[in-house]
Design a protein around this motif. Sequence first.
Motif, PDB file in Angstrom:
ATOM      1  N   GLU A 125       0.817  -1.204   0.000  1.00 44.31           N
ATOM      2  CA  GLU A 125       0.000   0.000   0.000  1.00 44.31           C
ATOM      3  C   GLU A 125       0.854   1.259   0.000  1.00 44.31           C
ATOM      4  O   GLU A 125       0.497   2.263  -0.627  1.00 44.31           O
ATOM      5  N   ARG A 126       1.979   1.234   0.723  1.00 44.19           N
ATOM      6  CA  ARG A 126       2.828   2.423   0.750  1.00 44.19           C
ATOM      7  C   ARG A 126       3.421   2.709  -0.619  1.00 44.19           C
ATOM      8  O   ARG A 126       3.512   3.869  -1.031  1.00 44.19           O
ATOM      9  N   GLU A 127       3.820   1.670  -1.341  1.00 43.71           N
ATOM     10  CA  GLU A 127       4.389   1.870  -2.668  1.00 43.71           C
ATOM     11  C   GLU A 127       3.339   2.405  -3.632  1.00 43.71           C
ATOM     12  O   GLU A 127       3.614   3.296  -4.448  1.00 43.71           O
ATOM     13  N   ILE A 128       2.127   1.876  -3.546  1.00 43.08           N
ATOM     14  CA  ILE A 128       1.044   2.374  -4.393  1.00 43.08           C
ATOM     15  C   ILE A 128       0.740   3.829  -4.057  1.00 43.08           C
ATOM     16  O   ILE A 128       0.520   4.662  -4.944  1.00 43.08           O
ATOM     17  N   CYS A 129       0.763   4.155  -2.759  1.00 43.73           N
ATOM     18  CA  CYS A 129       0.549   5.527  -2.313  1.00 43.73           C
ATOM     19  C   CYS A 129       1.652   6.430  -2.859  1.00 43.73           C
ATOM     20  O   CYS A 129       1.375   7.549  -3.335  1.00 43.73           O
ATOM     21  N   ARG A 130       2.891   5.975  -2.795  1.00 46.35           N
ATOM     22  CA  ARG A 130       4.012   6.770  -3.289  1.00 46.35           C
ATOM     23  C   ARG A 130       3.839   7.108  -4.765  1.00 46.35           C
ATOM     24  O   ARG A 130       4.026   8.255  -5.194  1.00 46.35           O
ATOM     25  N   LYS A 131       3.461   6.115  -5.553  1.00 48.24           N
ATOM     26  CA  LYS A 131       3.254   6.352  -6.982  1.00 48.24           C
ATOM     27  C   LYS A 131       2.111   7.335  -7.216  1.00 48.24           C
ATOM     28  O   LYS A 131       2.191   8.197  -8.095  1.00 48.24           O
ATOM     29  N   ARG A 132       1.059   7.202  -6.417  1.00 50.08           N
ATOM     30  CA  ARG A 132      -0.089   8.110  -6.566  1.00 50.08           C
ATOM     31  C   ARG A 132       0.302   9.547  -6.229  1.00 50.08           C
ATOM     32  O   ARG A 132      -0.096  10.489  -6.915  1.00 50.08           O
ATOM     33  N   VAL A 133       1.083   9.700  -5.166  1.00 50.65           N
ATOM     34  CA  VAL A 133       1.533  11.036  -4.750  1.00 50.65           C
ATOM     35  C   VAL A 133       2.370  11.679  -5.855  1.00 50.65           C
ATOM     36  O   VAL A 133       2.207  12.868  -6.166  1.00 50.65           O
ATOM     37  N   ILE A 134       3.265  10.919  -6.469  1.00 45.34           N
ATOM     38  CA  ILE A 134       4.091  11.436  -7.568  1.00 45.34           C
ATOM     39  C   ILE A 134       3.211  11.816  -8.748  1.00 45.34           C
ATOM     40  O   ILE A 134       3.378  12.884  -9.360  1.00 45.34           O
ATOM     41  N   HIS A 135       2.260  10.946  -9.062  1.00 38.91           N
ATOM     42  CA  HIS A 135       1.365  11.172 -10.200  1.00 38.91           C
ATOM     43  C   HIS A 135       0.575  12.465 -10.037  1.00 38.91           C
ATOM     44  O   HIS A 135       0.293  13.151 -11.035  1.00 38.91           O
ATOM     45  N   ASN A 136       0.262  12.826  -8.805  1.00 38.46           N
ATOM     46  CA  ASN A 136      -0.582  13.994  -8.547  1.00 38.46           C
ATOM     47  C   ASN A 136       0.203  15.278  -8.313  1.00 38.46           C
ATOM     48  O   ASN A 136      -0.393  16.309  -7.988  1.00 38.46           O
ATOM     49  N   SER A 137       1.531  15.246  -8.472  1.00 36.15           N
ATOM     50  CA  SER A 137       2.345  16.428  -8.206  1.00 36.15           C
ATOM     51  C   SER A 137       3.326  16.670  -9.354  1.00 36.15           C
ATOM     52  O   SER A 137       4.186  15.832  -9.625  1.00 36.15           O
ATOM     53  N   GLU A 138       3.226  17.825 -10.003  1.00 32.60           N
ATOM     54  CA  GLU A 138       4.171  18.170 -11.054  1.00 32.60           C
ATOM     55  C   GLU A 138       5.579  18.336 -10.489  1.00 32.60           C
ATOM     56  O   GLU A 138       6.572  17.990 -11.136  1.00 32.60           O
ATOM     57  N   THR A 139       5.673  18.857  -9.259  1.00 31.52           N
ATOM     58  CA  THR A 139       6.973  19.034  -8.619  1.00 31.52           C
ATOM     59  C   THR A 139       7.671  17.695  -8.434  1.00 31.52           C
ATOM     60  O   THR A 139       8.871  17.547  -8.731  1.00 31.52           O
TER      61      THR A 139
END
Length: 204
Positions: free
Chosen positions: A105-119
């Motif tokens: 779940e943490r890895e999936i969350c990490r990918k989602r966070v990256i996907h949602n941030s241009e920075t």
Amino acid sequence: MTEAGLRERKKQRTREAIVEAALRLFDERGFEQTTIADIAEAADIAPRTFFGYFPSKEDVVFADFPADFEALAEHLRARGEGETAIEALRAFIATVLEQADLNDEREICRKRVIHNSETLDAHRRALMGRMEDMLAEAIARDFGNRPGDLRPPMIASAAVAALGSLDKTGVTDPQSPPTREEALAMIDQALTFLQGGLAALQRE
């Protein structure tokens, strides 16, 4: 356990607490809206302690990158006689996938966070650029280190693009992340093509 060992375990727990708190807050509030003070409070540390573990907010999201970068560098340095850089890269990816939990779940969350941030996506591209440069140097050795040869950076760019596509899997459909076999098959399609092209170019 020795005192030094206890200190190391405590440091590792603190590091993990920072990563867990940061990813949760980034996911809930957005990366740009979350401050280091917010992360420190959630991880129950002083803000100055944060910088003892990570240089920036971005580096928390990519906490595993330094170790992965060094592991790939070691694979490239230690490759056997006749083993190409692309083959060493493939072996490295297979090892990573063997140890990874693609349903984490943490890895999936990490990918989602990256996907949602241009920075964060820009930071990811910068880190992948470092990996691309390292791979290009290894590929250049396969070609005999010819000055001005454009083939190594072109091949490295294509290989890293394939890695980038793997890093994005599971973002749009987190309920159905690929299996290890499916993930490796995705990479194999790209690397087999690159390996064939590399072999053809070396025969010229």
